[in-house]
Design a protein around this motif. Sequence first.
Motif, PDB file in Angstrom:
ATOM      1  N   ASP A  56      10.429  17.497  -3.000  1.00 37.91           N
ATOM      2  CA  ASP A  56      11.774  17.467  -3.566  1.00 37.91           C
ATOM      3  C   ASP A  56      12.367  16.084  -3.316  1.00 37.91           C
ATOM      4  O   ASP A  56      11.696  15.180  -2.817  1.00 37.91           O
ATOM      5  CB  ASP A  56      12.651  18.583  -2.981  1.00 37.91           C
ATOM      6  N   ALA A  57      13.639  15.912  -3.678  1.00 32.50           N
ATOM      7  CA  ALA A  57      14.269  14.595  -3.551  1.00 32.50           C
ATOM      8  C   ALA A  57      14.421  14.159  -2.102  1.00 32.50           C
ATOM      9  O   ALA A  57      14.645  12.973  -1.834  1.00 32.50           O
ATOM     10  CB  ALA A  57      15.636  14.605  -4.236  1.00 32.50           C
ATOM     11  N   GLU A  58      14.294  15.104  -1.156  1.00 33.07           N
ATOM     12  CA  GLU A  58      14.373  14.765   0.260  1.00 33.07           C
ATOM     13  C   GLU A  58      12.990  14.452   0.853  1.00 33.07           C
ATOM     14  O   GLU A  58      12.839  14.344   2.062  1.00 33.07           O
ATOM     15  CB  GLU A  58      15.004  15.915   1.044  1.00 33.07           C
ATOM     16  N   ASN A  59      11.988  14.348  -0.045  1.00 35.93           N
ATOM     17  CA  ASN A  59      10.611  14.072   0.378  1.00 35.93           C
ATOM     18  C   ASN A  59      10.006  15.196   1.196  1.00 35.93           C
ATOM     19  O   ASN A  59       9.073  14.973   1.979  1.00 35.93           O
ATOM     20  CB  ASN A  59      10.519  12.745   1.164  1.00 35.93           C
ATOM     21  N   THR A  60      10.492  16.403   1.037  1.00 38.66           N
ATOM     22  CA  THR A  60       9.905  17.556   1.710  1.00 38.66           C
ATOM     23  C   THR A  60       8.709  18.045   0.907  1.00 38.66           C
ATOM     24  O   THR A  60       8.858  18.395  -0.266  1.00 38.66           O
ATOM     25  CB  THR A  60      10.917  18.697   1.834  1.00 38.66           C
TER      26      THR A  60
END
Length: 432
Positions: A56-60
């Motif tokens: 996702d956008a949080e690099n998760t």
Amino acid sequence: MTVPTPPAPDDVSAGLPATGHVLSPDGLDLLELALTGGAPWLPPAGVPAGPVTLTDAENTPLAVTGTGTGDAAAPLPRAVRPFARAAGPHWDPRLRRAARDVRADLETGADAPAVAVVVSEPPTRSEVDALGGLVGDAGPVLLMVPSARRSPAAGHVGAPGLVRIAQDLADRLGADGGRRATVVVVPWPAEAPDGLGWPEVGARYGAARTEVLADHRSPAARRRVGRLDTLWADEVAALYPEPAAGELARAARTARRRGAVVFFTGLSGSGKSTVARALAAELDDEGLHTTLLDGDEVRHHLSKGLGFDRESRELNVERIGYVASLVSSHGGVAVAAPIAPFASGRARVRELAQQAGLFLLVHVSTPLEVCEARDRKGLYAKARRGEIPEFTGISSPYEAPTDADVVIDTSQVDVSDAVARVRAALAQRLDG
């Protein structure tokens, strides 16, 4: 203060493909729908061939391509981590259920085939009146609400409102002959790609037949809905002479409410992004034009190329503050959620924001040991091993604010209560 080092959580990046791809909100909707059995995997444009870690956008890390079981369109990715959840009725786990689970429930004890009715926009009286005949003598009824992660266009009803409408329709069907009606929230991209259609999705959820309620709108109702956007202008033109009508229209176009910046700060893993997303969704649902500036997502765009030294971090926070102040100056609400570890950077954001409108500083004060234990990205483990230099809370300081307007510890308060606290403080400022 020295905090004991907790046992390091599993490093979620261990063994995952080095090639990564950050999914857009539409891509996340497609991935969630595929992983829960609601549709074949339709890779969004830009996803590289071969094993790829989808984030996702949080690099998760959420899933890995090229390692799952086969499907009609493409091999199904292998899930790595659950999706982050937000608040609101469209995120209620009792409604946002996996397609395979819904289908299994329908196959148990159903005396007639199920029918799915897609509630993709608010129904007029004509569709509500036609609903009983539309489902006919079917068995269970699924009221399917498409839910996109992207905010709806201004003036359009989003997933939270559609869920409330669908629940009312379920009550009506239950009262009308005791039909068993169930509301199901379906992840659905704002721009659905070719190959994603409601009949197949409905079948995967267990329905023998799928109908889109808006397709059954009467011609008369369709014409009246089409005129809604011009009704006010038509009435003004009929009531006022041309010069006065023109001035009223100009005043309506330039009307602007008071803007605000809600600025979250806290350690990585503190829960600030989760609360910020939930807050933005609720404000958007109420018609407040809301822009979410999340820390990791901003890093991909506004601050791409910046490092993590103190100067770069301060510049990143100042850029976020500047964009947030622009949103506020035009009457919108900007919700920002960077780590913002330094008091000087937060002070600069406050200065920029207060020149444009209201400013609310929210300190998500979740303790370091809790943040580290719940780490979804494995960053703390890497920082402990020295693989990430200048990591806030480990090898770089976090200056806890002394001027926060709201303080929240997400290890003590759940998301809905946290959002309620921030909203109360914001409403007090806006009313004042």
